[in-house]
Design a protein around this motif. Structure first.
Motif, PDB file in Angstrom:
ATOM      1  N   SER A   1      -8.149   9.503  -4.372  1.00 41.46           N
ATOM      2  CA  SER A   1      -7.936   8.648  -4.275  1.00 41.46           C
ATOM      3  C   SER A   1      -9.360   7.333  -4.606  1.00 41.46           C
ATOM      4  O   SER A   1      -8.963   6.409  -3.930  1.00 41.46           O
TER       5      SER A   1
ATOM      6  N   ASP B   1      -6.587   9.178   2.056  1.00 40.32           N
ATOM      7  CA  ASP B   1      -6.029   7.973   1.668  1.00 40.32           C
ATOM      8  C   ASP B   1      -5.964   6.623   2.232  1.00 40.32           C
ATOM      9  O   ASP B   1      -6.267   6.200   2.223  1.00 40.32           O
ATOM     10  N   ARG B   2      -6.123   7.207   3.785  1.00 43.10           N
ATOM     11  CA  ARG B   2      -6.487   6.666   4.556  1.00 43.10           C
ATOM     12  C   ARG B   2      -7.254   7.037   6.060  1.00 43.10           C
ATOM     13  O   ARG B   2      -7.733   8.437   6.139  1.00 43.10           O
TER      14      ARG B   2
ATOM     15  N   VAL C   1       4.907   4.522  -3.376  1.00 44.99           N
ATOM     16  CA  VAL C   1       3.898   3.123  -4.315  1.00 44.99           C
ATOM     17  C   VAL C   1       4.148   1.976  -4.432  1.00 44.99           C
ATOM     18  O   VAL C   1       5.127   1.487  -4.844  1.00 44.99           O
TER      19      VAL C   1
ATOM     20  N   ARG D   1     -11.252   4.982   1.892  1.00 47.72           N
ATOM     21  CA  ARG D   1      -9.896   5.284   1.089  1.00 47.72           C
ATOM     22  C   ARG D   1     -11.051   6.076  -0.228  1.00 47.72           C
ATOM     23  O   ARG D   1     -11.980   5.305  -0.860  1.00 47.72           O
TER      24      ARG D   1
ATOM     25  N   ASP E   1       0.889  -1.151   0.383  1.00 45.76           N
ATOM     26  CA  ASP E   1      -0.095  -0.134   0.092  1.00 45.76           C
ATOM     27  C   ASP E   1       0.707   1.184  -0.085  1.00 45.76           C
ATOM     28  O   ASP E   1       2.581   0.865   0.061  1.00 45.76           O
ATOM     29  N   LEU E   2       0.047   2.854  -0.127  1.00 41.78           N
ATOM     30  CA  LEU E   2       1.202   3.835   0.069  1.00 41.78           C
ATOM     31  C   LEU E   2       1.416   3.703   1.310  1.00 41.78           C
ATOM     32  O   LEU E   2       1.189   3.633   2.098  1.00 41.78           O
TER      33      LEU E   2
ATOM     34  N   ALA F   1      -3.836   5.973  -6.489  1.00 43.46           N
ATOM     35  CA  ALA F   1      -4.681   6.346  -5.702  1.00 43.46           C
ATOM     36  C   ALA F   1      -3.443   7.876  -4.513  1.00 43.46           C
ATOM     37  O   ALA F   1      -3.612   8.643  -4.000  1.00 43.46           O
TER      38      ALA F   1
ATOM     39  N   LEU G   1      -1.396  -4.181  -7.751  1.00 43.03           N
ATOM     40  CA  LEU G   1      -1.035  -3.188  -7.510  1.00 43.03           C
ATOM     41  C   LEU G   1      -1.839  -1.691  -8.092  1.00 43.03           C
ATOM     42  O   LEU G   1      -0.796  -0.254  -6.965  1.00 43.03           O
TER      43      LEU G   1
ATOM     44  N   LYS H   1      -3.905  -0.311  -8.911  1.00 44.35           N
ATOM     45  CA  LYS H   1      -4.965   0.851  -8.176  1.00 44.35           C
ATOM     46  C   LYS H   1      -4.509   1.485  -7.061  1.00 44.35           C
ATOM     47  O   LYS H   1      -5.107   2.882  -6.473  1.00 44.35           O
ATOM     48  N   ASN H   2      -3.348   1.026  -6.175  1.00 49.56           N
ATOM     49  CA  ASN H   2      -2.696   1.719  -4.926  1.00 49.56           C
ATOM     50  C   ASN H   2      -1.741   2.959  -4.920  1.00 49.56           C
ATOM     51  O   ASN H   2      -1.612   3.979  -5.150  1.00 49.56           O
TER      52      ASN H   2
END
Length: 622
Positions: free
Chosen positions: A293, A182-183, A60, A253, A42-43, A72, A66, A68-69
């Motif tokens: 995101s 994003d989180r 990233v 997210r 993940d980021l 974001a 991954l 898509k992450n």
């Protein structure tokens, strides 16, 4: 302090995360799964600071599954740190990352060949030239290129120094605050915390914000930028916002946080698009859409084809609301493949014919905002709100007004911030003239006309009233307008008209505002007429919205006394047997009986104390 957000880009295991750790000591692969698998999933977010400059890093993942992450995080990049292994060179995920960044409009780049200790200096120089040429073909503005290794401290020092020499963020500050989450998580003793990159205007502690996806207002309890408490967070800050009144589990997210009233959500938006290399978008096919995101599933409907296109205009149709602004970049993916990039042209879904929509999209694509205004005012003949320009055209209030003022054949109400095509004036003109032609005793103000034409601004109505006055069709009396054809005593005529109407309506008189509307009377004037009639006791006010002719009321009181004499009492039930009136009238008449000294009440029943005595006081009630 100046800010710069640098994101990483590159194939899996080319050393992106290790390079960030060497620069600032932060290990982005912090989860158990990341440590077990040895990859970034993940980021991750970290920073370095020197004097008055702060560089935020968004690291990233490089794995193809991954991406898509990666997307974001990439929308918030000011600059990208392209990491390519010196020993392996360009790989498939390097290319896909470069294509995505190009589509997102990220232009500033730094190219670093990692693991430089694995090849000779001569080979490194050759690869630097070769790989820089490849990366430049994606239209990046490469600020510098160099080799580096986490085992060569001098290269890390050089990279750190050169990064700090980069110019601060050149992102154009938007006209209002926007922030993609994003989180989201919960901290003991603090509550809900969200993190993201600030795109628009600054925010401060104690300000109220609005989560668009939840349609919920929140308050900023605390702000942190890279673990430091701050009072204000600005564009290109990586900010953690501690918010009140919301459980972290309800925030996802991709949720967009802004200020209330700036953004409307639509399940359909229009874009221009360009497909990647030899790919194409297919009409009426479902794709994954990445905006900020956020990831959402949507159908893509092409405007100029029922098959497929490599570039053109398309409509994005989703099951959930999309909160976007003009010029925002999106990525379109099919499964695990990136297919195209798009630019939001029309974030507000206006019902219009396809040909009108195409003309609008062409104007927006060329950024011909004046032309777009012309097209939209023809669609919104009853007024186009300039306040929507912040979302619709990414224009500030002043720029929207300036552009609107340059339009021909339009009326701009600067006070109410509405633009109308001049042709709409004819609708107002015919409406007002029709009122006074139909009812020569009409007496209206600007505001009372607006109650009838809710879409028209008072400024636009006034233009028409002024013209009718110039034509000698209307005469202005204070703030009221009357027909120029009436020569007699206007007030006396209106008093008689209202009194005669109430007499005809007998026991079920119309509510005052309905009378005013039917007679085309200004509400203040109508109130004054009823007050005058009440003062003369020609009309009696039973309740705030029930005015009855005095003779009708006297008749009803006699009838109610008759019921009492016959049945011993009166209540709603036996009164309704005699008079089929609505409950509001029945209650009003019964309550009026309470004003008489010879009437007593037991629960809901009224009775006579002495039916043979009617006091002088009682007679005066009429």
């Amino acid at each position: 302090m100046s800010n710069l957000i640098i994101g990483t880009c590159g194939h899996i295991d080319h050393g992106k995360t290790s390079l960030i750790k060497a620069l600032n000591g932060f290990d982005g692969d912090s989860t158990k799964e990341e440590k077990q698998r040895g990859i970034t999933i993940d980021l991750s977010f970290s920073n370095i600071t020197k004097l008055e400059k702060n560089i935020a890093f968004i690291d990233v993942p490089g794995h193809e599954r991954l991406v898509k992450n990666m997307i974001a995080g990439a929308f918030g990049f000011d600059c990208v740190l392209i990491v390519v292994s010196a020993s392996e060179g360009i790989k498939p995920q390097t290319i896909e990352h470069l294509e995505i960044l190009k589509l997102l409009g990220v232009r500033d780049a730094v190219l670093v060949l990692s693991k430089a200790d694995l090849i000779s200096k001569e080979e490194l120089q050759i690869k630097l030239i070769d790989i820089e040429g490849f990366v430049a073909s994606y239209e990046f503005d490469i600020k510098f290129t160099m080799g580096a290794s986490i085992f060569q401290e001098e290269t890390i020092e050089e990279l750190r120094d050169r990064l700090f020499k980069l110019e601060a963020s050149s992102k154009q500050e938007e006209n209002f605050f926007r922030y993609y989450v994003d989180r989201a998580f919960s901290l003991k003793g603090a509550g809900t915390v969200v993190t993201g990159s600030i795109l628009g205007k600054p925010i401060a502690v104690d300000e109220k914000l609005f989560i668009c996806d939840l349609q919920k207002e929140i308050k900023v309890k605390n702000l942190q930028v890279h673990e430091r408490d701050v009072e204000v967070a600005s564009i290109s800050n990586r900010a953690a916002i501690n918010i009140s009144g919301l459980d972290a589990k309800s925030v996802q997210r991709g949720f967009l946080i802004s200020k209330k009233g700036y953004l409307r959500g639509f399940k359909s938006i229009d874009i221009s698009f360009n497909a990647i290399s030899d790919k194409a978008l297919h009409h009426n096919r479902a794709y994954s859409i990445f905006i900020g995101s956020k990831k959402l599933n949507a159908k893509v409907l092409l405007f100029s084809s029922e098959d497929s296109l490599q570039s053109g205009y398309a409509n994005i149709k989703s099951d959930e609301d999309i909160f976007s602004i003009f010029g925002e970049k999106i990525i379109i993916r099919d499964g695990n493949e990136s297919v195209a990039g798009g630019v939001v042209l029309n974030p507000i879904n206006d019902p219009m014919k396809k040909q009108q929509k195409l003309l609008l999209l062409e104007a927006l694509y060329k950024k011909d905002i004046a032309k777009a205004y012309e097209i939209l005012t023809e669609v919104h003949k009853k007024g186009l709100g300039l306040i929507s320009s912040a979302q619709r055209f990414a224009l500030s209030h002043s720029n929207a007004l300036k552009t609107a003022k340059e339009l021909k054949n339009s009326f701009i109400d600067e006070k109410e911030l509405v633009i109308y095509p001049l042709s709409t004036k004819e609708i107002i003109y015919k409406n007002i003239k029709g009122i006074y032609t139909k009812n020569q005793y009409a007496l209206l103000s600007n505001s009372s006309i607006k109650l009838r034409l809710k879409w028209a601004s008072e400024g636009f109505i006034q233009v028409v009233l002024d013209e009718l006055e110039e034509e000698s069709f209307l005469i202005k009396d204070a703030n009221l307008y009357r027909s120029s054809q009436i020569k007699e005593d206007f007030t006396s005529s209106l008093l008689n008209i209202v009194l005669e109407r109430l007499e005809k309506e007998s026991l079920a008189p119309t509510a005052p505002y309905n009378i005013y509307d039917d007679l085309n009377l200004d509400r203040k004037m109508g109130d004054d007429i009823l007050k005058s009639l009440c003062a003369k006791k020609q009309v009696i006010r039973l309740q705030h919205n029930i005015f009855i002719h005095h003779q009708s009321l006297a008749m009803m009181v006699d009838a109610m006394r008759g019921i009492i004499k016959k049945e011993g009492y009166i209540d709603i039930a036996n009164l309704k047997e005699k008079y089929d009136l609505s409950r509001k009238y029945l209650i009003a008449y019964l309550e009026y009986l309470d004003n008489f000294s010879d009437i007593t009440r037991d629960a809901n029943k009224r009775m006579l104390l002495n039916i043979d005595i009617i006091s002088h006081e009682n007679k005066n009630l009429f």
